[in-house]
Structure formats: structure tokens, C-alpha cells
Design a protein around this motif. Structure first.
Motif, PDB file in Angstrom:
ATOM      1  N   PHE A   1       0.843  -1.187   0.000  1.00 35.89           N
ATOM      2  CA  PHE A   1       0.000   0.000   0.000  1.00 35.89           C
ATOM      3  C   PHE A   1       0.885   1.245   0.000  1.00 35.89           C
ATOM      4  O   PHE A   1       1.863   1.317   0.742  1.00 35.89           O
ATOM      5  N   PRO A   2       0.546   2.240  -0.870  1.00 41.63           N
ATOM      6  CA  PRO A   2       1.434   3.398  -0.989  1.00 41.63           C
ATOM      7  C   PRO A   2       1.350   4.335   0.211  1.00 41.63           C
ATOM      8  O   PRO A   2       0.589   5.289   0.199  1.00 41.63           O
TER       9      PRO A   2
ATOM     10  N   MET B   1      -2.460   6.187  11.919  1.00 38.12           N
ATOM     11  CA  MET B   1      -3.797   5.581  11.865  1.00 38.12           C
ATOM     12  C   MET B   1      -4.276   5.190  13.268  1.00 38.12           C
ATOM     13  O   MET B   1      -5.473   5.097  13.507  1.00 38.12           O
TER      14      MET B   1
ATOM     15  N   TYR C   1      -6.689   7.687  14.590  1.00 37.99           N
ATOM     16  CA  TYR C   1      -7.942   7.955  13.866  1.00 37.99           C
ATOM     17  C   TYR C   1      -9.168   7.677  14.728  1.00 37.99           C
ATOM     18  O   TYR C   1     -10.184   8.349  14.607  1.00 37.99           O
TER      19      TYR C   1
ATOM     20  N   ARG D   1      -9.487  15.666  10.596  1.00 43.29           N
ATOM     21  CA  ARG D   1      -8.198  15.215  10.069  1.00 43.29           C
ATOM     22  C   ARG D   1      -7.109  15.240  11.131  1.00 43.29           C
ATOM     23  O   ARG D   1      -7.133  16.074  12.030  1.00 43.29           O
TER      24      ARG D   1
ATOM     25  N   LEU E   1     -12.235  14.679  -0.149  1.00 46.86           N
ATOM     26  CA  LEU E   1     -11.617  15.572   0.828  1.00 46.86           C
ATOM     27  C   LEU E   1     -12.155  15.301   2.230  1.00 46.86           C
ATOM     28  O   LEU E   1     -11.409  15.289   3.204  1.00 46.86           O
ATOM     29  N   LEU E   2     -13.467  15.040   2.314  1.00 43.90           N
ATOM     30  CA  LEU E   2     -14.058  14.800   3.630  1.00 43.90           C
ATOM     31  C   LEU E   2     -13.594  13.471   4.216  1.00 43.90           C
ATOM     32  O   LEU E   2     -13.310  13.374   5.400  1.00 43.90           O
ATOM     33  N   PHE E   3     -13.549  12.440   3.378  1.00 41.23           N
ATOM     34  CA  PHE E   3     -13.345  11.090   3.901  1.00 41.23           C
ATOM     35  C   PHE E   3     -12.016  10.472   3.498  1.00 41.23           C
ATOM     36  O   PHE E   3     -11.891   9.255   3.453  1.00 41.23           O
TER      37      PHE E   3
ATOM     38  N   LYS F   1      -9.139  10.251   5.081  1.00 42.09           N
ATOM     39  CA  LYS F   1      -8.596   9.432   6.163  1.00 42.09           C
ATOM     40  C   LYS F   1      -9.354   8.104   6.270  1.00 42.09           C
ATOM     41  O   LYS F   1      -8.750   7.034   6.394  1.00 42.09           O
ATOM     42  N   GLU F   2     -10.671   8.164   6.183  1.00 42.17           N
ATOM     43  CA  GLU F   2     -11.502   6.964   6.306  1.00 42.17           C
ATOM     44  C   GLU F   2     -11.255   6.009   5.134  1.00 42.17           C
ATOM     45  O   GLU F   2     -11.160   4.795   5.319  1.00 42.17           O
TER      46      GLU F   2
ATOM     47  N   LYS G   1      -8.561   5.814   3.394  1.00 41.58           N
ATOM     48  CA  LYS G   1      -7.213   5.265   3.512  1.00 41.58           C
ATOM     49  C   LYS G   1      -7.188   4.110   4.503  1.00 41.58           C
ATOM     50  O   LYS G   1      -6.728   3.015   4.178  1.00 41.58           O
ATOM     51  N   VAL G   2      -7.695   4.341   5.700  1.00 40.56           N
ATOM     52  CA  VAL G   2      -7.556   3.298   6.721  1.00 40.56           C
ATOM     53  C   VAL G   2      -8.420   2.081   6.376  1.00 40.56           C
ATOM     54  O   VAL G   2      -8.007   0.937   6.577  1.00 40.56           O
TER      55      VAL G   2
ATOM     56  N   THR H   1      -9.135   1.006   3.435  1.00 43.63           N
ATOM     57  CA  THR H   1      -8.521   0.284   2.326  1.00 43.63           C
ATOM     58  C   THR H   1      -7.293  -0.481   2.798  1.00 43.63           C
ATOM     59  O   THR H   1      -7.084  -1.636   2.443  1.00 43.63           O
TER      60      THR H   1
ATOM     61  N   MET I   1     -17.816   2.329   4.050  1.00 41.81           N
ATOM     62  CA  MET I   1     -16.854   2.869   3.082  1.00 41.81           C
ATOM     63  C   MET I   1     -16.927   2.094   1.772  1.00 41.81           C
ATOM     64  O   MET I   1     -16.888   2.666   0.689  1.00 41.81           O
TER      65      MET I   1
ATOM     66  N   LEU J   1       0.057   7.906  -1.342  1.00 41.71           N
ATOM     67  CA  LEU J   1      -1.333   7.843  -1.791  1.00 41.71           C
ATOM     68  C   LEU J   1      -1.796   9.154  -2.424  1.00 41.71           C
ATOM     69  O   LEU J   1      -2.459   9.161  -3.464  1.00 41.71           O
TER      70      LEU J   1
ATOM     71  N   MET K   1      -0.363   9.480  -5.715  1.00 43.80           N
ATOM     72  CA  MET K   1      -0.987   8.520  -6.622  1.00 43.80           C
ATOM     73  C   MET K   1      -2.287   9.093  -7.178  1.00 43.80           C
ATOM     74  O   MET K   1      -2.585   8.965  -8.367  1.00 43.80           O
TER      75      MET K   1
END
Ligand code: ATP
Ligand code: MG
Lengths: 246, 386
Positions: A91-92, A101, A104, A112, B160-162, B164-165, B167-168, B170, B186, B228, B231
Motif C-alpha cells: 500500500f502506498p 492511523m 484515527y 483530520r 476531501l471529507l473522507f 482518512k476513512e 485510507k484506513v 482500504t 466505506m 497515496l 498517486m
């Protein structure tokens, strides 16, 4: 035991995949402040038990409570180290980002991570000796380093209970000692640590509490009292002999 | 450039961007196939939506068809959960069925439906500017421009809103679920956005190009970066630039625009696949060759280290003793000499001071199983630097 709080309490828990039970009627209480090993053969349901405690898998019967309340109300009290092979290390992203994380959960949806979260993540990386690798892409870490990153992420979760699925998998002796020292620190700080563990030789040395699991719960209690050939044989099926040095 | 020309490029660029963003997450979740399934399975949704609304660009039609897309995903997962077949098989079972239902619906109602299957699959960007949004007699530009613009805006806001969500969930669905960021939500969110994008775009560019625009830019970017955000940025860039240059390619060749864009995407991917600095085929092969030489070098130095007697270290003997092909022996010898690891006197090779330290260190690391330490060591000894 009455005067001691229970960190995790599991009652009559049955979990199945495709209607095939892999955990069968489990009762288990984990007292606050123990460093507990879960041992059992491959496929015994150890990972499944951890995932069920964390609400990742829904049981078909029974209940789990964290300090007396359902997990969904106590998320911030529990940190998680998954089995290393459960994620895609291509994963990048960087090591620091993975550790972030861990923050989070307390951030919640949409908000954020900022400077505060970054600071927490960096401190956690420092504790596991991974600060130098913070900008490394995660695929370019060795297996032991990846394991340390996962540990740092759990530390960044700053919880009361730590659930770890084979944190010693594929690490060398130095890293193993570094990790167990961190776990002992956590216990000293009053945290409860539950670790899925495969190396039976080191159980008495590392842990003070142990649970034997093989689809059913075989036994649970202080290592000094129940870590014996009888329980090992019941769990692993074969006639087990380990040198239990007390 | 004429007005329609600008409009076509604008539409193509918007479609490319709207596809690139969900595409990144589909590629990272190894779900490229599902976009293909959605793009075909939405056909019955489109046809039924068209019966009701009589307008291919109606938001209701888009939502209905997107719902078919999500149903496809649910069906695929349901079949997969029975444990009887793997995911790709489940996909292969579901989408032809739904697609053929769509085809039958069109054929049965050929008189009422102005839909043609070729157009659905291949699309024709050249016609997109003709379908215009008219409000009280004023021309607001092509409808697809508005449709895709809105979808892109929604996608960017959600990203933009999600971020972080996304990313984690996935990277680590287990952790995500444990900390209360439901990977199921998600997953279906991503599937809904992908479906909406496919439906919105299919009328303008056709189902096949939609899939290409979702997967190819992300797959190309994946070869070039390990970040990411970069990417996503690169995918947007590749999508838009392929769309624009594909358009001009079609102009020059007088060919289908969608076809030319898909070709450009393919060529771009191939070029990156071959030449990407780290993950590209050529650099991977080069690195493998280098590693082979390195291993030979270390073996060679160890041999010198173990044998005091000069006969064992005579140039002519080395070849026979270590049993290498002559060419490789020479490469290795040259490399060792260039790095001052060995010296040759009267055709007898001996380790230099530097060679001795290097050999002992490598030996130590090999014995202690600390392979990762050999990498930085090579840097210290200036191996492979000119
Ligand atoms: N997603 C799944 N779907 C179906 N069966 C599963 C799934 N995950 C695990 N199982 C099965 O459930 C049983 C328990 O698996 P689990 O991963 O909990 O074992 P474990 O004790 O952690 O084993 P290991 O020591 O190999 O990690 C095994 O028989 C396994 O095949
Ligand atoms: Mg396991």
C-alpha cells in the motif's frame, strides 16, 4: 478475584464462518492488569476470538463486554495489533502514516489528523525504536520492522486494553526482547495486554496469565497454576512436554 | 479550435477526473474487475430508468442505474459468501446475466427506446455536444458537461471529507472496523460513487472507456509513486492528459475518440510499465542482474578469503574453481578491482585491506542472518558507483 475489575468478559460466545462454528461456547474473563497469552494450534480460532472482541466479526451467540459495557461503547479503550499478513504492505504509504492511523479512532469521522496526532505517532515510533524509519515506504521495511510499526500504531491508540495477534511472528531475538519489554512496561502502567502467542517455551517467562484455546476454551488462569502438560495435551491433542521452568 | 471541439475536450477531461479518483481506491483494493462488472450490469437499470424518464441525463435515471450497480456488488458478494465460488467467478456470473437482461429489454422495446447497444458500449464523444441543456430558451452548454461536472464535484468533496476513512479502510479493514470507521459503509460508499460515475459517463464516452479511465490511470500511477496523495494526483494527470491527447489522436487519424483515448491510456501504461524507475520491468530486470553479480562478488571474495595458497587464487584457476561462466567471472573480477577490493600481482588475486574488511563484514551479516545490513554496507564501500 471478586475485588479485581474485569477488563474483558466473554459469555457463552459462539462464532461461525458460513455456519461452521470455529469458536464454541466460550466463557472467558480477563482481569485488569494481566499480561495474557492465548495459545492454541493453527486454526484454533485465536484470531477469530480477538476479532470478535473487537466487533470486527459478529458472533452468532453470546456477548463480549469491555469493563462492563459493550465494545461499541468502549472503542477508545482498546488497541489492536492485527496479524501482520492481514494487510497489503505494498500500500502506498509511509511508516509514520500507518502509525498515525492509531489516532484515527479518537479523532472520529471526518476530522483530520494534525500536529498533535503527529506528535503522538512520533513518540510511539520512538518507543519501538523506529523513528529513523518514519519516512520509509512500508514495503521497504523488514518483517520485524513492520511488526514494530504495528506495535507503535497500537501504542498511538493509547488504550487501556491491548489485543495483539502474533506480534512476535517473524521477528529476530533482539526485536522480540524489545517488544516484550514494551509489553511489560504497559502492564506496569496498569494496562491489560492480551497476546496470541505460538512459542510455548517462552510463555512462563513472558506472561503471567494464559488461556488455552482450541475451538473451545480449555483453560484460563495464572501461568504458574495452569501452564502444565495436562492442559497443553488437551489443547494440542498430542502428548505435549515442555520444560516449565518456575 | 471550434466551440464543439473545446466542449468535447472539456467533457473528456471531466470524465477522466471523475473516474480517476474512485479508480485509485478500486485498484488499491484489488477490485478492478468490479468496475467492469458495474459498467455492464447497470444496463437494465439504464433501460428501465429510460422508460420512466425518457431522458438519458436525468438524475433519476442516474440514481436508478447506480442502484443497479450497487445491487450487482451485493449479488457478487452474496454468491461469494456461499463459499462455493471465488470472487472473480461470482463477478463473471452476475454481470453477463444483468447485461443480457438489459439487451433483451432494449430489443423487446426497440421501437420506444432510442438506445443502441454499440453506443452504450463504445459511446461517441463526438455527439456529446449536441445534447444541450436548455433552460427557458437559453443554451447552457452540453448536458454531459453539467452531469459530469456535478459528479466530479461530489466525488472531490467526498474525497476531501473522507480521505482518512478511505485510507484506513482500504489499508486495514480490521483496524478500521475496530475503531468505528465501518469498512462496510466505506465499501458501499465507494461502490455507489463508482456506479454513479459509470452511469453518468457511459452516455458520453461508453462503458469500455469508463472502465479504462477508472483503472488505467490508477494502475499507471501505482507504478510511479509510493504516496497515496501523489498517486491520486498522478492518476488525475494521466487521465486528463490521455483524454486530451486521445482526442487529438482521433482528430489526426480520423478515428473514434473513445477508442483513441483508450489506446492512449494503454500506451501510457505500457511505457510506464517498462520504464518506471523503481517498479518498471526494465529496472527490475536490471536490479536482478545486479544482485546476481553482487552475490557472485561476495562468493568470490569469500573464496579468496578462505584460500591462502596462491594456486587457488591464480586467475586461470578461479574460473574453474568457482565454476562460473567466463563472462561473469570477468565482470566480477573487474568490479572487485575497480572498487579496490582486490589486487592482481603476477596473475594472482589477493584481497586488499578494504576487501578484507568488506568480506568479514558480509560474512558476519550472512551468518547472523541480517541481510538488511548488507544493503547500506554496499553504499559504504562505494560499490556500483560509476
Ligand atoms: N474469513 C473466513 N472465512 C471462513 N473461514 C475462516 C475465515 N477466517 C478463518 N476461518 C476458519 O476459522 C478457523 C479459525 O481461524 P483463525 O484465523 O481464528 O485461527 P487461528 O487460531 O488464528 O490460527 P493461526 O494460528 O493459523 O493464526 C480456521 O479453521 C479457519 O480456516
Ligand atoms: Mg491467527
Amino acid at each position: 478475584m471478586d475485588n479485581q475489575k474485569l477488563a474483558v468478559q466473554i459469555d457463552d460466545l459462539t462464532v461461525a464462518y458460513n455456519y461452521k462454528p470455529v469458536l464454541w461456547d466460550i466463557d472467558l474473563s480477563v482481569p485488569e492488569g494481566v499480561l495474557m497469552a492465548i495459545v492454541g494450534p493453527n486454526g484454533a480460532g485465536k484470531s477469530t476470538l480477538i476479532k470478535t472482541i473487537l466487533g470486527i466479526i459478529k458472533p452468532i451467540a453470546g456477548s463480549v463486554s469491555i469493563y462492563g459495557k459493550p465494545y461499541s461503547k468502549q472503542r477508545k479503550m482498546v488497541a489492536y495489533v492485527p496479524q501482520k499478513g492481514s494487510v497489503d504492505w505494498d500500500f502506498p504509504t509511509t511508516a509514520l502514516d500507518v502509525v498515525m492511523m492509531g489516532t484515527y479512532g479518537s479523532l472520529g469521522w471526518i476530522k483530520r489528523p494534525g500536529q498533535k496526532e503527529k506528535k503522538i505517532a512520533l513518540e510511539s515510533m520512538e518507543k519501538v525504536g523506529m523513528l529513523a524509519f518514519k519516512n520509509r515506504q512500508i514495503s521497504q521495511l523488514s518483517g520485524g520492522q513492520q511488526q514494530r510499526v504495528f506495535l507503535a500504531r497500537a501504542l498511538a491508540q493509547d488504550a487501556a486494553i491491548y489485543l495483539m495477534d502474533e506480534p512476535f511472528q517473524g521477528v529476530d531475538a533482539t526485536t522480540e526482547i524489545a517488544i516484550i519489554n514494551i509489553l511489560k512496561e504497559l502492564r506496569k502502567a496498569g494496562k491489560t495486554v492480551v497476546v496470541v502467542h505460538h512459542d510455548l517455551q517462552t510463555v512462563p517467562e513472558y506472561f503471567d496469565w494464559v488461556t488455552f484455546l482450541n475451538v473451545k476454551k480449555i483453560a484460563t488462569g495464572p501461568v504458574k497454576e495452569i501452564f502444565n502438560d495436562d492442559n497443553l495435551t488437551k489443547t494440542y491433542g498430542i502428548n505435549y512436554k515442555v520444560a516449565v521452568n518456575k | 479550435m471550434s466551440n464543439p471541439q473545446i466542449e468535447i475536450q472539456l467533457i473528456a477531461a471531466l470524465v477522466a477526473m471523475a473516474c480517476a479518483i474512485p479508480g485509485v481506491f478500486l485498484v488499491l483494493r484489488k477490485m478492478a474487475l468490479i468496475s467492469d462488472a458495474i459498467s455492464h450490469a447497470i444496463l437494465p437499470g439504464i433501460v428501465i430508468g429510460f422508460f420512466i424518464t425518457q431522458d438519458l441525463n436525468s438524475p433519476l435515471l442516474i440514481l436508478l442505474a447506480a442502484l443497479t450497480g450497487v445491487i450487482t456488488v451485493v449479488l457478487v458478494e452474496f454468491i461469494q459468501k456461499t463459499g462455493l465460488v471465488k470472487e472473480d467467478t461470482a463477478i463473471g456470473l452476475v454481470f453477463p446475466v444483468l447485461f443480457s437482461i438489459g439487451v433483451i429489454l432494449i430489443a423487446k422495446n426497440a421501437n420506444d427506446v432510442h438506445l443502441d447497444i454499440d453506443a452504450v458500449l463504445l459511446g461517441e464523444l463526438a455527439f456529446a455536444p449536441f445534447d444541450r441543456l436548455m433552460v427557458r430558451g437559453t443554451d447552457w452548454g452540453p448536458k454531459s458537461l453539467w452531469v459530469m461536472g456535478s459528479i466530479l464535484l461530489i466525488t472531490i468533496s467526498l474525497l476531501l471529507l473522507f480521505f482518512k476513512e478511505l485510507k484506513v479502510s482500504t489499508f486495514d479493514a480490521g483496524l478500521s472496523s475496530a475503531i468505528g470507521i465501518s469498512p462496510v459503509i466505506m465499501h458501499y460508499g465507494l461502490m455507489s460513487i463508482s456506479s454513479i460515475t459509470v452511469v453518468g459517463a457511459f452516455d458520453a464516452v461508453g462503458a469500455i472507456l469508463v472502465v479504462a479511465l477508472m483503472i488505467a490511470p490508477a494502475a499507471t500511477a501505482y507504478l510511479l509513486t509510493e504516496d497515496l496523495k501523489k498517486m491520486i494526483g498522478l492518476s488525475l494527470l494521466f487521465g486528463v492528459s490521455s483524454a486530451i491527447s486521445g482526442y487529438w489522436l482521433a482528430n489526426i487519424l480520423d478515428a473514434s475518440i473513445s477508442g483513441s483515448i483508450a489506446t492512449t491510456l494503454g500506451v501510457l501504461f505500457l511505457a510506464v510499465y517498462l520504464f518506471a524507475p523503481k517498479k518498471g520491468l526494465i529496472s527490475v530486470l536490471y536490479r536482478q542482474k545486479q544482485q546476481k553479480i553482487e552475490v557472485s562478488l561476495i562468493t568470490f571474495l569469500l573464496h579468496l578469503n578462505r584460500h591462502e595458497e596462491e594456486s587457488e587464487r591464480h586467475i586461470n584457476h578461479l574460473q574453474e574453481h568457482i565454476n562460473w561462466h567466463e563472462v561473469r567471472a570477468r565482470t566480477v573480477l573487474n568490479l572487485a578491482e575497480k572498487n579496490n577490493l582486490v589486487e592482481i600481482k603476477n596473475n594472482v588475486v589477493s584481497l586488499t585491506e578494504k576487501g578484507l574488511t568488506f568480506t568479514e563484514k558480509s560474512l558476519e551479516y550472512i551468518i547472523n542472518n541480517k541481510d538488511e545490513k548488507i544493503e547500506p554496507m554496499k553504499e559504504d564501500f562505494f560499490l556500483f558507483r560509476g
